[in-house]
Write an enzyme that holds these catalytic residues in place. Structure first.
Site, PDB file in Angstrom:
ATOM      1  CE  LYS A  12      35.550  43.987  39.187  1.00 54.84           C
ATOM      2  NZ  LYS A  12      36.989  43.717  39.358  1.00 54.84           N
TER       3      LYS A  12
ATOM      4  CD  GLU B  65      37.924  37.165  42.561  1.00 53.04           C
ATOM      5  OE1 GLU B  65      37.864  36.053  41.999  1.00 53.04           O
ATOM      6  OE2 GLU B  65      38.182  38.220  41.953  1.00 53.04           O
TER       7      GLU B  65
ATOM      8  CB  SER C  34      35.268  51.182  36.979  1.00 52.78           C
ATOM      9  OG  SER C  34      35.097  51.613  38.314  1.00 52.78           O
TER      10      SER C  34
END
Lengths: 257, 394
Positions: free
Chosen positions: B85, B107, B374
């Site tokens: 992210k 969000e 990830s």
């Protein structure tokens, strides 16, 4: 051309919104007729949606109530059919685009034409995406109502010149809901729009008191009220007809003072 | 047709109030991505702050155990804040700062994107507010506190299903009221254009690095790239630079939850239908009248009833394939990678690991697989313990 222009022939128009199926399908029919009886000029019928992104808490909750007993798009058409047995008042749908897309544009607008729905307002269909439904809606006699916001600025020209029915002028930034004060310079926006089009201009978002209605009524062709009406329905549930009549008649009167 | 299309998907289905801001965002994005100073500043942050390039790690024990293709892990879990992210967030928050904004909102589902945004906001001295479904704030309480520690305000979203989609709704509702000083730092390759493009471009560093690393280590490209897909940002990043290399199979792993034949899954590309929601035309889990369906996954980060528009396009064109992975398969993979390689993966990433465990044994030993790992799994330890019936409070 749809019947929408007739809504603006009786002084400043009062446009009332409610969510279909809140609290019940029968009551929605009754409340639409009640509002019409006391001078509401056009009714916006909200098709309930699971994720009403442009709504504040009051209308979000109405969507939740309507969906709790599974109010479907077909139920909403039934409501319109029953209302149409009694009145020719101009009716428009307020709907997010997904329920319409899912129903099928052809099928949806054909139903609209059969039942005499005059327009559609879709908060998630800006000018750039209007092509989704514009032709099919117009060929079925349904105006796609354009929204203009305080942030629209140079977009006003293209939006207004492509508009039909009336123009929904969004009074404030943010989502729907009652506001104590509206700070936007509406005069400036309204006159910018009037340079482009002769269509009626109705202002909505935040309006709830007679004082606000009077103020907006002086500069706009229509006053749109949603959350305040939905709040009355929330408060009175199945006994909201009388309080609604009282409120709508006072707002119609105030809009023309 | 409007801007930002991937075949018929994408577009800008959003309130008029936000349209000028989206057009401005796109213009500013194009401007700064062509500005060598901005690119340099961002690359320095990615290198010095986030720790890029991320390692391409050869998972030797896992490879030998499965007995087929060589398995490599692209270690996005080693980035600062523990997930991919940060790649996107550093880009978007830096862009917001250059645009003169003073506040960012985001969000978050699992909390990883919220933590990353709060981190970048602290670093770049921006106000930060994060929207998170109430259900998720409970599943990921530690991440809520982490965001607060970083100076962000966390809003617990009580509407709808109280998960990721509702957090997105409330983030848009906040943004529409404060477009003048706020940028919405969206966490995945979703939403109205230009967001799917911006997020993809900032995540594409994953596949850009991986391509070079593969050529260096193996002298060839991988035979398959596997990534988990919620909204689809790590997958889009892992796929993007390989799209042109048609021999590289691209496989996305969706949340199969308790099974795709049950109502308890979030596998949009398996079970969903085309629709228009959250600003985009794409594939969504939805009910009979186009109501967005409640979805479920053991993984808060994959618990989203749709998928980014470019994934829908890659599926339709056949360039990528998408498979559902159940909770149970993901949890088994979570435990497997922990024991086999000493790497605790995020439960999201474990969905990709699970698929590799299925296909690697069927492949030749001279073939290679890249799993996009990830994120790291520290955040999931408590919920996996619960899943296994272990009470950590005793």
């Amino acid at each position: 051309m749809s019947k929408i222009s007739s809504a603006f022939e009786n002084g400043t128009a009062f446009i009332g919104f409610l969510t279909a199926g809140d609290p019940t399908i029968d009551k929605t029919v009754e409340y639409i007729l009640a509002m019409e009886e006391v001078g509401c000029d056009l009714v916006e019928i909200g098709i309930p949606f699971s994720d009403p992104m442009a709504e504040g808490v009051v209308i979000q909750d109405a969507n939740v109530r309507a969906l709790k007993h599974n109010t479907t798009t077909d139920d909403v058409f039934d409501i319109v059919a029953r209302v149409r047995e009694k009145t020719d008042i101009p009716l428009v749908f307020l709907t997010y685009i997904n329920p319409v897309f899912f129903y099928g544009y052809e099928r949806f607008f054909k139903r609209c034409a059969e039942l005499g729905i005059d327009g559609i307002i879709s908060p998630d269909l800006p000018y750039e995406e209007k092509g989704e439904i514009k032709d099919i809606a117009l060929s079925n006699g349904v105006d796609v109502i354009s929204l203009i916001a305080p942030t629209s600025k140079q977009r006003i020209q293209k939006i207004a010149s492509d508009a039909t029915g009336f123009i929904y002028v969004v009074s404030s930034l943010g989502v729907t809901g009652m506001r104590s004060e509206i700070k936007t310079d509406l005069n400036a926006i309204l006159s910018d729009i009037r340079e482009v089009t002769d269509l009626p201009l109705a202002v909505g978002f935040g309006i709830n008191t007679p004082e606000q209605a009077t103020e907006i009524g002086k500069i706009a062709d229509g006053v749109i009220v949603g959350s305040a009406i939905v709040k009355i329905i929330e408060q009175y549930g199945e006994d909201a007809a009388e309080p609604l009549k009282e409120y709508v008649s006072s707002m119609k009167k105030a809009s023309n003072e | 047709m409007s801007r930002g299309r991937y075949g018929e998907y994408g577009g800008q289905y959003i309130s008029e109030t936000l349209m000028n801001e989206l057009l401005y965002l796109e213009e500013q994005y194009n401007h700064y991505m062509n500005d060598p100073d901005f690119v340099e500043e961002l690359n320095t942050l990615l290198k010095e702050y986030a720790g890029r390039p991320s390692l391409l790690y050869y998972a030797k024990r896992m490879t030998e155990d499965l007995g087929g293709a060589k398995i490599y892990l692209k270690r996005e879990d080693l980035n600062h804040t523990g997930a991919h992210k940060i790649n996107n967030v550093l880009g978007q928050v830096l862009l917001a700062k250059k645009m003169g904004k003073t506040r960012v909102i985001a969000e978050t589902g699992a909390g990883q994107h919220g933590v990353a945004t709060a981190t970048a906001a602290a670093l770049l001295d921006m106000e930060c507010e994060v929207f998170m479904g109430e259900v998720d704030t409970k599943r990921q309480a530690l991440n809520v506190y982490r965001m607060e520690l970083l100076g962000a305000k966390v809003h617990s979203v009580k509407s709808g299903t109280q998960t990721l989609k509702d957090a997105v709704n409330d983030a848009f509702r906040d943004w529409i009221a404060r477009v003048h000083d706020t940028n919405y730092v969206i966490g995945s390759t979703m939403g109205p254009h230009p967001f799917p493009m911006i997020v993809r471009d900032f995540q594409a560093v994953i596949s850009a690095e991986a391509k070079e690393q593969f050529l260096e280590k193996e002298g060839k490209l991988p035979d398959a790239v596997i990534a988990c897909v919620g909204g689809g940002s790590n997958a889009m990043g892992a796929f993007y630079n390989f799209i042109e290399d048609e021999d590289v199979k691209l496989i996305g792993c969706e949340a199969g939850g308790k099974g795709i034949d049950t109502p308890y899954n979030a596998a949009a590309l398996t079970n969903g239908k085309i629709g228009i929601f959250h600003g985009m035309k794409s594939i969504f889990n939805q009910g009979d009248y186009g109501q967005i369906a409640p979805v479920y996954s053991v993984s808060a980060g994959l618990d989203y009833p749709g998928v980014g528009p470019e994934h829908a396009y890659l599926r339709d064109t056949g360039r990528a394939e998408y498979v559902p992975i159940t909770d149970e398969e993901a949890v088994v993979a979570f435990e497997y990678l922990s024991k086999m390689e000493g790497i605790i993966p995020a439960i999201e990433s474990a969905h990709a690991v699970a698929h590799a465990m299925k296909i690697a044994p069927e492949m030749d030993k001279d073939e290679t697989i890249m799993i996009c790992l990830s994120g790291r799994g520290d955040k999931d330890v408590r919920s996996i313990a619960e899943y296994r019936g272990v009470d950590l409070n005793e």
